[in-house]
Write a protein that holds these residues in place. Structure first.
Motif, mmCIF file in Angstrom:
data_model
loop_
_atom_site.group_PDB
_atom_site.id
_atom_site.type_symbol
_atom_site.label_atom_id
_atom_site.label_comp_id
_atom_site.label_asym_id
_atom_site.label_seq_id
_atom_site.Cartn_x
_atom_site.Cartn_y
_atom_site.Cartn_z
ATOM 1 N N THR A 1 -5.014 6.691 -21.381
ATOM 2 C CA THR A 1 -4.081 6.336 -20.322
ATOM 3 C C THR A 1 -2.786 7.140 -20.446
ATOM 4 O O THR A 1 -2.447 7.641 -21.530
ATOM 5 C CB THR A 1 -3.739 4.839 -20.342
ATOM 6 O OG1 THR A 1 -3.006 4.538 -21.539
ATOM 7 C CG2 THR A 1 -4.994 3.986 -20.282
ATOM 8 N N ARG B 1 2.587 9.907 -10.222
ATOM 9 C CA ARG B 1 1.521 10.156 -11.204
ATOM 10 C C ARG B 1 1.209 11.638 -11.328
ATOM 11 O O ARG B 1 0.999 12.151 -12.441
ATOM 12 C CB ARG B 1 0.259 9.365 -10.821
ATOM 13 C CG ARG B 1 -0.761 9.320 -11.968
ATOM 14 C CD ARG B 1 -1.766 8.235 -11.732
ATOM 15 N NE ARG B 1 -2.718 8.545 -10.700
ATOM 16 C CZ ARG B 1 -3.344 7.636 -9.943
ATOM 17 N NH1 ARG B 1 -3.075 6.358 -10.106
ATOM 18 N NH2 ARG B 1 -4.211 7.996 -9.027
ATOM 19 N N SER C 1 2.988 -2.422 -9.844
ATOM 20 C CA SER C 1 2.251 -1.219 -9.426
ATOM 21 C C SER C 1 2.532 -0.047 -10.349
ATOM 22 O O SER C 1 1.638 0.760 -10.628
ATOM 23 C CB SER C 1 2.620 -0.862 -7.982
ATOM 24 O OG SER C 1 2.268 -1.900 -7.092
ATOM 25 N N HIS D 1 -3.052 3.992 -16.009
ATOM 26 C CA HIS D 1 -4.039 4.880 -15.394
ATOM 27 C C HIS D 1 -4.423 5.992 -16.360
ATOM 28 O O HIS D 1 -3.579 6.529 -17.068
ATOM 29 C CB HIS D 1 -3.482 5.478 -14.103
ATOM 30 C CG HIS D 1 -4.510 6.132 -13.246
ATOM 31 N ND1 HIS D 1 -4.899 7.448 -13.410
ATOM 32 C CD2 HIS D 1 -5.253 5.654 -12.229
ATOM 33 C CE1 HIS D 1 -5.828 7.747 -12.520
ATOM 34 N NE2 HIS D 1 -6.069 6.692 -11.793
ATOM 35 N N VAL E 1 2.155 1.846 -3.545
ATOM 36 C CA VAL E 1 1.081 2.351 -4.394
ATOM 37 C C VAL E 1 0.760 3.804 -4.058
ATOM 38 O O VAL E 1 0.580 4.637 -4.955
ATOM 39 C CB VAL E 1 -0.186 1.473 -4.241
ATOM 40 C CG1 VAL E 1 -1.379 2.124 -4.944
ATOM 41 C CG2 VAL E 1 0.061 0.076 -4.793
ATOM 42 N N LYS E 2 0.703 4.117 -2.790
ATOM 43 C CA LYS E 2 0.365 5.475 -2.358
ATOM 44 C C LYS E 2 1.372 6.491 -2.901
ATOM 45 O O LYS E 2 0.987 7.570 -3.372
ATOM 46 C CB LYS E 2 0.317 5.544 -0.826
ATOM 47 C CG LYS E 2 -0.152 6.884 -0.266
ATOM 48 C CD LYS E 2 -0.284 6.811 1.258
ATOM 49 C CE LYS E 2 -0.910 8.089 1.801
ATOM 50 N NZ LYS E 2 -0.082 9.283 1.537
ATOM 51 N N LYS F 1 0.340 -0.597 -13.316
ATOM 52 C CA LYS F 1 -1.097 -0.466 -13.026
ATOM 53 C C LYS F 1 -1.497 0.953 -12.651
ATOM 54 O O LYS F 1 -2.516 1.467 -13.147
ATOM 55 C CB LYS F 1 -1.473 -1.429 -11.893
ATOM 56 C CG LYS F 1 -2.940 -1.391 -11.528
ATOM 57 C CD LYS F 1 -3.274 -2.428 -10.454
ATOM 58 C CE LYS F 1 -4.751 -2.401 -10.090
ATOM 59 N NZ LYS F 1 -5.077 -3.404 -9.035
ATOM 60 N N TYR F 2 -0.710 1.599 -11.807
ATOM 61 C CA TYR F 2 -1.126 2.881 -11.250
ATOM 62 C C TYR F 2 -0.517 4.098 -11.957
ATOM 63 O O TYR F 2 -0.917 5.229 -11.684
ATOM 64 C CB TYR F 2 -0.798 2.939 -9.750
ATOM 65 C CG TYR F 2 -1.560 1.905 -8.960
ATOM 66 C CD1 TYR F 2 -2.895 2.115 -8.614
ATOM 67 C CD2 TYR F 2 -0.968 0.700 -8.594
ATOM 68 C CE1 TYR F 2 -3.605 1.161 -7.909
ATOM 69 C CE2 TYR F 2 -1.672 -0.263 -7.884
ATOM 70 C CZ TYR F 2 -2.981 -0.025 -7.558
ATOM 71 O OH TYR F 2 -3.699 -0.974 -6.862
ATOM 72 N N ASP G 1 0.821 -1.209 0.000
ATOM 73 C CA ASP G 1 0.000 0.000 0.000
ATOM 74 C C ASP G 1 0.856 1.262 0.000
ATOM 75 O O ASP G 1 0.485 2.273 -0.616
ATOM 76 C CB ASP G 1 -0.931 0.011 1.214
ATOM 77 C CG ASP G 1 -1.997 -1.075 1.134
ATOM 78 O OD1 ASP G 1 -2.173 -1.664 0.050
ATOM 79 O OD2 ASP G 1 -2.642 -1.359 2.171
ATOM 80 N N GLU H 1 0.805 7.022 -6.613
ATOM 81 C CA GLU H 1 -0.399 7.808 -6.897
ATOM 82 C C GLU H 1 -0.231 9.275 -6.507
ATOM 83 O O GLU H 1 -0.623 10.176 -7.258
ATOM 84 C CB GLU H 1 -1.591 7.212 -6.141
ATOM 85 C CG GLU H 1 -2.045 5.867 -6.667
ATOM 86 C CD GLU H 1 -3.250 5.325 -5.925
ATOM 87 O OE1 GLU H 1 -4.117 4.701 -6.553
ATOM 88 O OE2 GLU H 1 -3.325 5.526 -4.693
#
Length: 317
Positions: free
Chosen positions: A189, A88, A173, A181, A80-81, A176-177, A77, A84
């Motif tokens: 994307t 990103r 990740s 995205h 990923v955090k 995916k993220y 997590d 994001e």
């Protein structure tokens, strides 16, 4: 490349179990609070203030106290955090900013009058691709360091439960993220937009402009490094088809230009020059798997599909 170097370092790492704590009770939340701060510092390139042995001991004791699943989930997590909230946002804001500038300047593009309105400037394209490479390299370093901290968990709990290793969690990740995205307020994307920017930048070289060959090759390497659950790379599934389509359009454009001269000898001479230039470009930038496909496409478009048109042209010597 950076990714292969990190993998070699990873293979050389050895597990050295720390001394067991004298206490039989352990609060996983307290241990995680320290690990969480340390992981954030690693991701923000501020890991030097931490003792690796201290962090490794915290993770090791969490596994011994049957909190491995707790640790695995929280590490996942946290990776990923950060992707994001930081990576990103950096990419999105730069892409959106450059596109907005392009739209505002579309009516006054001095020096770039031949470019369609949607084609981003060379300098802007290079800036975006450089940022993409930077955040990728930074991400690889951070997930490798994190994987060293939780190495004992990876070698025991993660493998026993057939879960992705923490380093692989980082790669999965990122795809995916980040890459898969959608851009903010868009159905496109980030990866698709990066491919579009890459192809526009790559095509500048076909039109005689100098581009950064290392930036081209490193971006391709990133796409090759991202692997889906079915084992297919992002490069093969998403990038290569778009490259082939873009190349087909380029060849068609050149064919129409050459046929317009109504000269058979001119067509042949110019087609040979295009083929030679493309062959050199393939060798410099592209993997063998793509080179073969592009070579077939190029000869089909420039020669086979237009043989009747070529023979019907005037032969001026």
């Amino acid at each position: 490349m950076l990714s292969s170097t990190l993998k070699q370092q990873k293979l050389k790492s050895k597990i050295r179990p720390p001394r067991k704590s004298g206490s039989n009770t352990l609060d996983p939340n307290e241990s995680w609070k320290l690990l969480e701060v340390a992981i954030k510092d690693i991701q923000n390139k501020n890991a030097s203030k931490w003792s690796f042995e201290q962090l490794y001991r915290l993770a090791y004791n969490l596994v011994l106290s049957k909190n491995a699943q707790y640790l695995y989930n929280h590490v996942h997590d946290e990776i990923v955090k950060y992707l994001e909230d930081n990576v990103r946002k950096q990419l999105e804001s730069l892409i959106i900013k450059k596109e907005e500038q392009q739209n505002m300047n579309a009516s006054d593009m001095r020096g770039d009058d031949d470019l369609p309105d949607h084609v981003i400037r060379k300098s802007d394209a290079a800036e975006i691709l450089n940022l993409f490479n930077k955040v990728w390299d930074d991400h690889l370093i951070s997930v490798w360091l994190i994987s060293q901290v939780v190495m004992y968990m990876d070698r025991t709990f993660t493998k026993e439960n057939r879960l992705p290793l923490v380093y692989d969690v980082g790669l999965i990740s990122f795809q995916k993220y980040i890459v898969m995205h959608n851009l903010e307020a868009s159905n496109v994307t980030i990866g698709a937009k990066l491919i579009e920017i890459f192809l526009n930048y790559f095509n500048l070289n076909r039109n005689g402009e100098l581009i950064d060959k290392f930036l081209i090759k490193s971006t391709i390497t990133i796409f090759e490094s991202l692997v889906g659950v079915d084992g297919e790379t992002y490069y093969s599934r998403y990038f290569e088809p778009e490259l082939l389509l873009s190349s087909h359009r380029y060849y068609e454009q050149k064919i129409n230009e050459l046929l317009g001269h109504q000269s058979g000898s001119l067509y042949i001479n110019k087609a040979v020059q295009i083929i030679n230039d493309e062959e050199s470009r393939f060798q410099i930038y592209l993997p063998n798997q793509t080179t073969e496909k592009l070579r077939d496409l190029m000869y089909k478009d420039l020669v086979v599909a237009n043989i009747k048109n070529i023979l019907s042209l005037q032969n001026d010597g």
